[in-house]
Design a protein around this motif. Sequence first.
Motif, PDB file in Angstrom:
ATOM      1  N   GLU A 103       0.684  -1.160  -0.072  1.00  0.00           N
ATOM      2  CA  GLU A 103       0.077  -0.006   0.169  1.00  0.00           C
ATOM      3  C   GLU A 103       0.762   1.322   0.087  1.00  0.00           C
ATOM      4  OE1 GLU A 103      -2.433  -0.731   3.547  1.00  0.00           O
ATOM      5  OE2 GLU A 103      -0.813   0.010   4.822  1.00  0.00           O
ATOM      6  N   ILE A 104       0.173   2.364  -0.699  1.00  0.00           N
ATOM      7  CA  ILE A 104       0.857   3.747  -0.543  1.00  0.00           C
ATOM      8  C   ILE A 104       0.074   4.558   0.309  1.00  0.00           C
ATOM      9  CG2 ILE A 104       1.308   5.639  -1.611  1.00  0.00           C
ATOM     10  CD1 ILE A 104       3.496   3.671  -2.106  1.00  0.00           C
ATOM     11  N   MET A 105       0.511   5.071   1.452  1.00  0.00           N
ATOM     12  CA  MET A 105      -0.339   6.015   2.454  1.00  0.00           C
ATOM     13  C   MET A 105      -0.065   7.400   1.976  1.00  0.00           C
ATOM     14  SD  MET A 105      -1.577   3.721   4.611  1.00  0.00           S
ATOM     15  CE  MET A 105      -2.133   4.679   5.794  1.00  0.00           C
ATOM     16  N   GLY A 106      -0.896   8.371   2.100  1.00  0.00           N
ATOM     17  CA  GLY A 106      -0.872   9.523   2.078  1.00  0.00           C
ATOM     18  C   GLY A 106      -0.302  10.240   3.491  1.00  0.00           C
ATOM     19  N   TYR A 107       0.138  11.513   3.412  1.00  0.00           N
ATOM     20  CA  TYR A 107       0.766  12.032   4.503  1.00  0.00           C
ATOM     21  C   TYR A 107      -0.131  12.405   5.630  1.00  0.00           C
ATOM     22  CZ  TYR A 107       5.163  12.577   1.798  1.00  0.00           C
ATOM     23  OH  TYR A 107       6.324  12.293   1.337  1.00  0.00           O
ATOM     24  N   ASP A 108      -1.585  12.240   5.367  1.00  0.00           N
ATOM     25  CA  ASP A 108      -2.839  12.473   6.024  1.00  0.00           C
ATOM     26  C   ASP A 108      -3.116  11.126   6.782  1.00  0.00           C
ATOM     27  OD1 ASP A 108      -3.863  11.163   4.224  1.00  0.00           O
ATOM     28  OD2 ASP A 108      -5.416  12.500   3.672  1.00  0.00           O
ATOM     29  N   GLY A 109      -2.262  10.187   6.547  1.00  0.00           N
ATOM     30  CA  GLY A 109      -2.634   8.828   7.220  1.00  0.00           C
ATOM     31  C   GLY A 109      -3.547   8.020   6.409  1.00  0.00           C
ATOM     32  N   ARG A 158      -4.186   0.193  -2.256  1.00  0.00           N
ATOM     33  CA  ARG A 158      -3.773  -0.841  -1.505  1.00  0.00           C
ATOM     34  C   ARG A 158      -4.067  -2.148  -2.412  1.00  0.00           C
ATOM     35  NH1 ARG A 158      -6.367  -4.766   2.027  1.00  0.00           N
ATOM     36  NH2 ARG A 158      -5.198  -5.339   3.572  1.00  0.00           N
ATOM     37  N   VAL A 159      -3.003  -3.099  -2.402  1.00  0.00           N
ATOM     38  CA  VAL A 159      -3.256  -4.214  -3.274  1.00  0.00           C
ATOM     39  C   VAL A 159      -3.029  -5.422  -2.475  1.00  0.00           C
ATOM     40  CG1 VAL A 159      -2.578  -5.345  -5.459  1.00  0.00           C
ATOM     41  CG2 VAL A 159      -2.774  -2.812  -5.252  1.00  0.00           C
ATOM     42  N   ASP A 196       7.148   6.101   5.717  1.00  0.00           N
ATOM     43  CA  ASP A 196       6.139   5.321   6.319  1.00  0.00           C
ATOM     44  C   ASP A 196       5.206   5.423   5.353  1.00  0.00           C
ATOM     45  OD1 ASP A 196       5.316   3.206   7.639  1.00  0.00           O
ATOM     46  OD2 ASP A 196       4.431   4.075   9.225  1.00  0.00           O
ATOM     47  N   THR A 197       5.082   5.910   4.249  1.00  0.00           N
ATOM     48  CA  THR A 197       3.944   5.801   3.234  1.00  0.00           C
ATOM     49  C   THR A 197       4.031   4.611   2.425  1.00  0.00           C
ATOM     50  OG1 THR A 197       5.322   7.287   1.981  1.00  0.00           O
ATOM     51  CG2 THR A 197       3.905   8.783   3.422  1.00  0.00           C
ATOM     52  N   GLY A 198       5.168   4.205   1.845  1.00  0.00           N
ATOM     53  CA  GLY A 198       5.251   3.138   1.080  1.00  0.00           C
ATOM     54  C   GLY A 198       5.438   1.675   2.162  1.00  0.00           C
TER      55      GLY A 198
END
Length: 283
Positions: free
Chosen positions: A73-79, A84-85, A252-254
């Motif tokens: 998954e890739i997260m945005g900086y807003d959490g 998501r795969v 912690d976004t990837g």
Amino acid sequence: MALCGGLFFQRGRDGMKRLAALALFLAASGLQSQQALQPASPLQALVDRLYAYADQYRATLPSLSCDERIVSEIMGYDGKIKRRVQVDGTMRELRKTPPDPFDPFSEQHTVAKVNGKRVRGGTLNVEEVNLPYFIQGIFANLIGFHHEELKDCFVYSASAVNDGKAGEVQVEVDRKPEPVAAACRSILAGTHYMVIADAETGRIVHSERTIPSGASEQNDEAYFASIDYAPVQFGDRIFWLPAQSSAHDATDTGRMESVYSNCHRYGSEVRIMPDVPQTGKPQ
């Protein structure tokens, strides 16, 4: 010099990029400082057991196949999750022929389901799925090992694990600020390892690796990765194989998490499950 083989990550379709050529599994087992250790000291004895465990593991672990579930998954900086795969498939670790002492295993991934749906044609290569964040080679490297030429590159310490698990120790390993050996140049300054091991046997139950965030960005390497191990019976022998792993980038976004199950000796029809005694000849 790549001592333990290919550990790579992929973000979307940007292609495969080098992770550190340093294994996570048994990270501290091959790392010791002659200056920090005194002959016959408790720490010296612990490191000797880690070495012995690593040598036996490397010599006896067969080619194997496991069911694998990956969540990337890739997260945005807003959490919030931006993408998501989940994929389900098979992971294979195959011993190389002829043997390669620095990179003994090759790793293969095939995908049978993407987000719960079966793929057309039966399976895909994992590279075809376009995962948001993907570690290639983590299991193979976790069953790779450091070598003697790196032993003077690090300083380390050990302490008891105070969580009720009697006999376990936590070993912290850091690269020296100014390593003297040429082999140490392959290790990024600020690299840190942590392993939790059984003090009596040297068996590793958890390992982690972290590199500085700046080095992670500059060298296109995963900032943090960890592995937890669980017992799997192969004939008469029990191996503590990776049961789950995780990794993420410096922001912690990837993120990626993998779970391995139903491992068995590759090429055999016998299914080997954790803590289930097997009959017949040893594998």
